[in-house]
Scaffold this motif. Structure first.
Motif, PDB file in Angstrom:
ATOM      1  N   GLU A 270      72.851  26.121  31.383  1.00 37.99           N
ATOM      2  CA  GLU A 270      73.054  26.448  32.799  1.00 37.99           C
ATOM      3  C   GLU A 270      71.948  25.826  33.649  1.00 37.99           C
ATOM      4  N   ALA A 271      70.717  25.948  33.141  1.00 37.92           N
ATOM      5  CA  ALA A 271      69.590  25.380  33.886  1.00 37.92           C
ATOM      6  C   ALA A 271      69.737  23.864  34.034  1.00 37.92           C
TER       7      ALA A 271
ATOM      8  N   SER B 117      72.360  22.318  34.436  1.00 42.16           N
ATOM      9  CA  SER B 117      73.484  21.976  35.316  1.00 42.16           C
ATOM     10  C   SER B 117      73.139  22.110  36.800  1.00 42.16           C
ATOM     11  N   ARG B 118      71.850  22.259  37.124  1.00 39.45           N
ATOM     12  CA  ARG B 118      71.483  22.475  38.535  1.00 39.45           C
ATOM     13  C   ARG B 118      71.846  21.291  39.407  1.00 39.45           C
ATOM     14  N   ASP B 119      71.577  20.096  38.886  1.00 38.37           N
ATOM     15  CA  ASP B 119      71.803  18.904  39.717  1.00 38.37           C
ATOM     16  C   ASP B 119      73.082  18.159  39.369  1.00 38.37           C
TER      17      ASP B 119
ATOM     18  N   ASP C 203      76.948  18.762  37.383  1.00 40.17           N
ATOM     19  CA  ASP C 203      77.893  19.629  36.677  1.00 40.17           C
ATOM     20  C   ASP C 203      78.047  19.142  35.238  1.00 40.17           C
TER      21      ASP C 203
ATOM     22  N   SER D   6      77.847  24.630  36.465  1.00 40.92           N
ATOM     23  CA  SER D   6      77.578  23.965  37.745  1.00 40.92           C
ATOM     24  C   SER D   6      76.578  24.786  38.551  1.00 40.92           C
ATOM     25  N   GLY D   7      75.621  24.095  39.163  1.00 39.64           N
ATOM     26  CA  GLY D   7      74.659  24.777  40.022  1.00 39.64           C
ATOM     27  C   GLY D   7      73.885  25.865  39.290  1.00 39.64           C
ATOM     28  N   GLY D   8      73.655  25.677  38.004  1.00 41.30           N
ATOM     29  CA  GLY D   8      72.892  26.649  37.228  1.00 41.30           C
ATOM     30  C   GLY D   8      73.706  27.830  36.741  1.00 41.30           C
ATOM     31  N   GLU D   9      75.036  27.747  36.857  1.00 42.23           N
ATOM     32  CA  GLU D   9      75.874  28.880  36.426  1.00 42.23           C
ATOM     33  C   GLU D   9      77.069  28.428  35.591  1.00 42.23           C
TER      34      GLU D   9
END
Lengths: 290, 284
Positions: free
Chosen positions: A75-76, A78-80, A82, A104-107
């Protein structure tokens, strides 16, 4: 959602170590680094990218739950950008699924559990895994997407359902072993997947991302050949067979609107006719006396 | 079998292969399956025949000639041309080789069993060679490269725990006629590709005489029977003689045991290879 804009996508056509989750997770970090440096907004990993494919009795050992530390790390990552990652997912009822996770976006945004588990020829998935029972699309920051894993796309109904949900993009992570040597330059599997993926793009007027892995497991070779297909069936990017590669393409999302104006196949799709006829077929099948 | 039948003539289209593609898959197979389990080198028995010559050729490309050691393991009855052909391969590829005459150990053993027939002696020789290759693989920290092709494996035309024993086998999914095509395409010396196949277990032995049919004929049948799963009636419609079909079906069936691990008497609830199933490449 599909107004236009551009999306930089990448397919991580990678080798995977069989039954070594730690090493594979480290490789995911490296590929995400490459993707971020290349300015990608979506990076797709192959089927079971965290574990390898021919797991057999390793399935329970290689599984993660949705609470696993690995998932927090992904998840981390995927912050920048997807991510679509392949994993064996263990449910609280101790069923194990061949799953692809959309982050995506940390989730964690979506989970697809493989619906069609090949259990014939060289495949034995149903011996070790439970079959998913959902084909669902989900919203992303660029449009609607749906995931189908490898064998799922050999059943027309899966992509058809996603299409009627109005997806802009179908993502297919795969671990397809190459077979079928003839005088052709490519393996039979490469030819047939090429045909299927292009057909989906064109029939469903959607972008289609096919990400296959490379490498060997117990003598079987995964042939790669990952491809990005446009909504008119054009091949927008194609990785070389057999080698690790990051295949990238910039999707012009406006192409979906333009293609569906020129070829309004989706507009003209008669869902009620399909449902009526399927109900009839089902009815006739179940009413047979023996 | 009076005519030499070493070549596919005319070629049988369904078994024709794309040589560069197969070469790439097999070279990478050797690289991958050797290195990922922590090895860099292979040893193989080089007979001077097309199968071991092709396997040596692929291994030399995959791992480099310095990582391939060929063992010439003749018996005193072996054809001297076999040695010459094997040496031609060694020189062509620049791989190392060692010759170990197995006559003393074979003769010493059979001095106690003078009644032993040719087949029994041939099997013993094949197993003698196997123990040498496995011993040398230990000494040189290498894997034993197998050279059995699909035709031999299906027909059981090999010695169980002898020439059929290996760690990895790049040729096991190629019929003999495909081995010829690949060998020719990769520049294995012509005299090796074209000579009549022989296990060279005794003077003048010919595979095709012993089997009773030609490889190019049986490969066609095996393709329809095994790869395409034709029924007997359909094979007859393809022009195959029913007795020939039945003979080959029986031979494949009777040799199934050679392609399997020994049968284990089941007692527990988790028996090896029945419920205990792990990939060979476990953790790699």
């Amino acid at each position: 959602m599909t107004g236009g804009g551009r999306l930089r996508v990448g397919l991580a056509q990678m080798d995977v170590s069989l039954g070594d989750r730690e090493r594979n997770l480290a490789r995911h970090r490296e590929w995400v680094d490459r993707a971020t440096q290349a300015g990608l907004e979506l990076l797709v990993f192959p089927e079971l990218s965290l574990t390898g494919y021919f797991l057999k009795d390793l399935v329970p050992d290689m599984a993660i739950t949705l609470e696993a530390a690995e998932l927090r790390e992904l998840e981390a990552l995927s912050r920048d950008c997807d991510l679509v990652v392949g994993a064996v997912l263990e449910e609280s009822d101790r069923r194990y699924f061949n799953a692809s996770l959309y982050l995506s976006g940390g989730e964690l945004v979506h989970v697809h559990r493989k619906v069609y588990l090949p259990t014939y020829g060289m495949f034995d998935e149903h011996r070790y895994l439970a079959a998913g029972d959902r084909i669902r699309s989900f919203p992303t920051r660029y449009g609607r997407a749906g995931i189908l894993i490898c064998e799922d796309i050999w059943h027309l109904s899966t992509a058809y359902v996603l299409s009627l949900e109005g997806v802009d993009l179908i993502i297919c992570p795969s671990a397809s072993p190459g077979r079928g040597v003839t005088t052709d330059e490519r393996l039979g599997t490469a030819e047939s997947y090429g045909l299927v993926c292009r057909t989906y793009g064109q029939f469903l007027t959607t972008f289609f991302l096919y990400c296959n892995r490379v490498g060997y497991e117990d003598g079987a070779n995964f042939w790669g050949g990952s491809m990005v297909i446009g909504p008119n069936g054009d091949v927008l990017a194609q990785a070389e067979d057999a080698d690790e590669a990051l295949a990238t393409a910039t999707l012009d999302l406006g192409e979906i609107r333009r293609e569906r104006l020129a070829n309004p196949l989706l507009r003209d799709e008669r869902l009620e006719v399909t449902i009526t006829e399927l109900r009839r077929v089902w009815h006739e099948r179940t009413r047979r006396p023996y | 079998m009076s005519e030499p039948a070493a070549r596919t003539d005319p070629p049988f289209a369904p078994l024709a292969i794309n040589v560069p593609l197969v070469r790439k898959i097999l070279v990478r197979f050797i690289q991958n399956e050797v290195r990922k389990v922590g090895f860099e080198r292979v040893v193989l028995g080089l007979s001077g025949g097309v199968d071991s010559s092709l396997a040596a050729r692929l291994a030399a490309e995959a791992l480099g000639p310095a990582a391939v050691k060929a063992f010439l393991l003749p018996y005193r009855g072996s054809d001297p041309r076999s040695r010459a052909d094997a040496m031609a391969v060694v020189e062509q590829l620049g791989i190392s080789c060692q010759e170990i005459d197995i006559s003393p150990q074979i003769d010493s053993y059979f001095a106690r069993f003078p009644e032993a027939d040719q087949r029994r002696r041939g099997n013993k020789m094949a197993r003698e060679r196997m123990t040498i290759l496995y011993d040398q693989s230990w000494a040189w920290r290498a894997l034993v490269l197998g050279t059995s092709n699909k035709t031999e494996l299906l027909l059981g035309y090999g010695t169980i725990y002898g020439d059929m024993a290996s760690a990895i086998n790049p040729l096991g999914d190629l019929y003999k006629t495909q081995v010829w095509e690949l060998a020719e395409g990769l520049g294995v010396p012509t005299q090796i590709v074209q000579k009549a196949p022989t296990a060279d277990l005794w003077a003048g032995q010919s595979d095709e005489t012993e089997l009773g049919f030609q490889y190019r004929v049986v490969d066609r049948l095996l393709y329809y029977l095994i790869d395409r799963r034709y029924r007997v009636a359909e094979l007859e419609a393809e022009g195959f003689d029913r007795r020939f079909v039945e003979q080959v079906v029986r031979t494949v069936r009777d040799n199934q045991y050679k392609r399997r691990l020994p049968v284990i008497a089941k007692l527990s609830s988790r028996t090896i290879d029945r419920e205990f199933r792990y990939p060979r490449d476990w953790g790699h």
